[in-house]
Design an enzyme around this catalytic site. Sequence first.
Site, mmCIF file in Angstrom:
data_model
loop_
_atom_site.group_PDB
_atom_site.id
_atom_site.type_symbol
_atom_site.label_atom_id
_atom_site.label_comp_id
_atom_site.label_asym_id
_atom_site.label_seq_id
_atom_site.Cartn_x
_atom_site.Cartn_y
_atom_site.Cartn_z
ATOM 1 N N ASP A 70 11.064 -9.074 -9.666
ATOM 2 C CA ASP A 70 10.771 -8.815 -8.251
ATOM 3 C C ASP A 70 11.775 -9.581 -7.390
ATOM 4 O OD1 ASP A 70 8.961 -8.782 -5.658
ATOM 5 O OD2 ASP A 70 7.947 -7.449 -7.062
ATOM 6 N N ASP A 71 11.410 -9.861 -6.170
ATOM 7 C CA ASP A 71 12.297 -10.499 -5.190
ATOM 8 C C ASP A 71 12.854 -11.838 -5.700
ATOM 9 O OD1 ASP A 71 13.549 -10.757 -2.773
ATOM 10 O OD2 ASP A 71 11.724 -10.762 -1.570
ATOM 11 N N LYS A 143 11.965 -1.195 -7.456
ATOM 12 C CA LYS A 143 10.906 -1.334 -6.440
ATOM 13 C C LYS A 143 11.624 -1.587 -5.122
ATOM 14 C CE LYS A 143 7.195 -4.598 -5.203
ATOM 15 N NZ LYS A 143 6.343 -5.697 -5.747
ATOM 16 N N ASP A 145 11.302 -2.329 -1.167
ATOM 17 C CA ASP A 145 10.289 -2.962 -0.310
ATOM 18 C C ASP A 145 10.748 -2.969 1.156
ATOM 19 O OD1 ASP A 145 8.268 -4.533 0.675
ATOM 20 O OD2 ASP A 145 8.496 -6.123 -0.801
ATOM 21 N N ARG A 214 3.097 2.115 -3.178
ATOM 22 C CA ARG A 214 2.002 1.203 -2.835
ATOM 23 C C ARG A 214 1.127 1.856 -1.782
ATOM 24 N NH1 ARG A 214 3.217 -4.339 -3.342
ATOM 25 N NH2 ARG A 214 1.817 -4.644 -1.586
ATOM 26 N N ASP A 218 -0.502 -6.545 0.128
ATOM 27 C CA ASP A 218 -0.504 -7.250 -1.161
ATOM 28 C C ASP A 218 -1.895 -7.623 -1.686
ATOM 29 O OD1 ASP A 218 2.146 -7.131 -0.554
ATOM 30 O OD2 ASP A 218 2.559 -9.230 -1.030
HETATM 31 C C1 GAL Z 1 6.010 -8.058 -0.609
HETATM 32 C C2 GAL Z 1 5.538 -7.118 -1.701
HETATM 33 C C3 GAL Z 1 5.208 -7.968 -2.910
HETATM 34 C C4 GAL Z 1 6.447 -8.712 -3.346
HETATM 35 C C5 GAL Z 1 7.006 -9.536 -2.191
HETATM 36 C C6 GAL Z 1 8.342 -10.166 -2.537
HETATM 37 O O1 GAL Z 1 6.313 -7.331 0.521
HETATM 38 O O2 GAL Z 1 4.432 -6.387 -1.272
HETATM 39 O O3 GAL Z 1 4.728 -7.132 -3.962
HETATM 40 O O4 GAL Z 1 7.398 -7.784 -3.803
HETATM 41 O O5 GAL Z 1 7.172 -8.749 -1.028
HETATM 42 O O6 GAL Z 1 8.917 -10.847 -1.466
#
Ligand code: GAL
Length: 393
Positions: A70-71, A143, A145, A214, A218
């Site tokens: 992820d991020d 993914k 975002d 999504r 979250d």
């Molecule tokens: C949110 C996202 C999370 C995660 C996060 C990372 O916006 O909904 O699942 O990816 O950012 O910064």
Amino acid sequence: MNVRSLISLLSLAAATTLAAQTSPAPTPPMGWNSWNHFAGKVTDVDVRATADQLVSTGMRDAGYVYVNIDDTWQGKRDASGIIHANEKFPDMKALADYVHSKGLKLGIYSGPGEQTCAHYEGSLGHEAQDAQTYAGWGIDLLKYDLCSFSKQMAAERAAHPDDPKAATKLMIAAYKKMGDALRATGRPILYSLCQYGLEEPWKWGPQVGASMWRTTDDINDTWARMFIIAQSQSDLAPFAGPGHWNDPDMLEVGNGGMKTEEYRQHMTLWAMLASPLLAGNDLTKMTDADKSILMNRDVIAIDQDPLGKQATRLYQHGDISVWTRPLTGNRIAVALVTASWGERNIQFDLAQAGFPSGANVRDVWAAKDLGHQQGIFTGTVRQHGVMLLILSK
Ligand code: GAL
């Protein structure tokens, strides 16, 4: 119906079937994502350890094949605009090769804005270039975002005060741009939208090339948040199906904030909702209870049922609800769910679930056949718990 509308209906059905067959997600994607447990701390070492654990625990063989970073993997762009990973990920291609050597797939994360939610480099203005970079590394899932793209949307809104949909159109175009860029690479890269269900992505997700989107903001590792998300999903059932899935966010099973019974309810609801199953825990520290929940083959088989029909709520009375989901072989999965602090007897009418002359009932978590039952079925369900049944002729 005239001949022309019949033909167009048939070609639409054929196109949908073809899309489902060629989709990287004929059933809901399964795997793991780094965010819920590691958040901004995830490193190459963690991802390799996760890949090892997916194999040694049996998770991979149970269906969990995506390993999604992820991020916070992003570094800087070089003079020609090419994105590089930061020092936590010294060699993304080598990492992808390692993950692939285990029979797994590697996922990555970006967004349409200048910056991601954790303020790392986004893909704005570099969509085609980034898609090529991901394909070159051997990435299998993206993914994407929304995050800071809200800035572009606000500017668009201000520039077009007479068009209430201007910002929405800009957002959809941004998601399509990356969807097209991924397709242009020629590598099958599963496209996962993350914009928290804004502007009904279930209605336009498939058109931008997405296999999942999504539906909410979250999740976190509390029973209350998990439960609120699940309860908000019933109306979205018509939009899920082979190739494209509603995503109520990743699993929290094993992260420690819920009781075992609550995690069992979480897993059950996600399986009933035909949700992607992305574990979000530290796989090096799984308890036997976590394993028994995440790897229950019968529950996974409900999630992965090839019909791809998402559950709907049969009824809700105060703290109790009953959900049903059609399965292949004329079977029906039924979940008896309670939000109550105490034990509850939950009832439903087998006729209302489609079995007027009764059904063979299997209790999935107890792995027990309850024999042929008729009329009203009553299940006793513990606090924040669940009973999951399969009904068949
Ligand atoms: C949110 C996202 C999370 C995660 C996060 C990372 O916006 O909904 O699942 O990816 O950012 O910064």
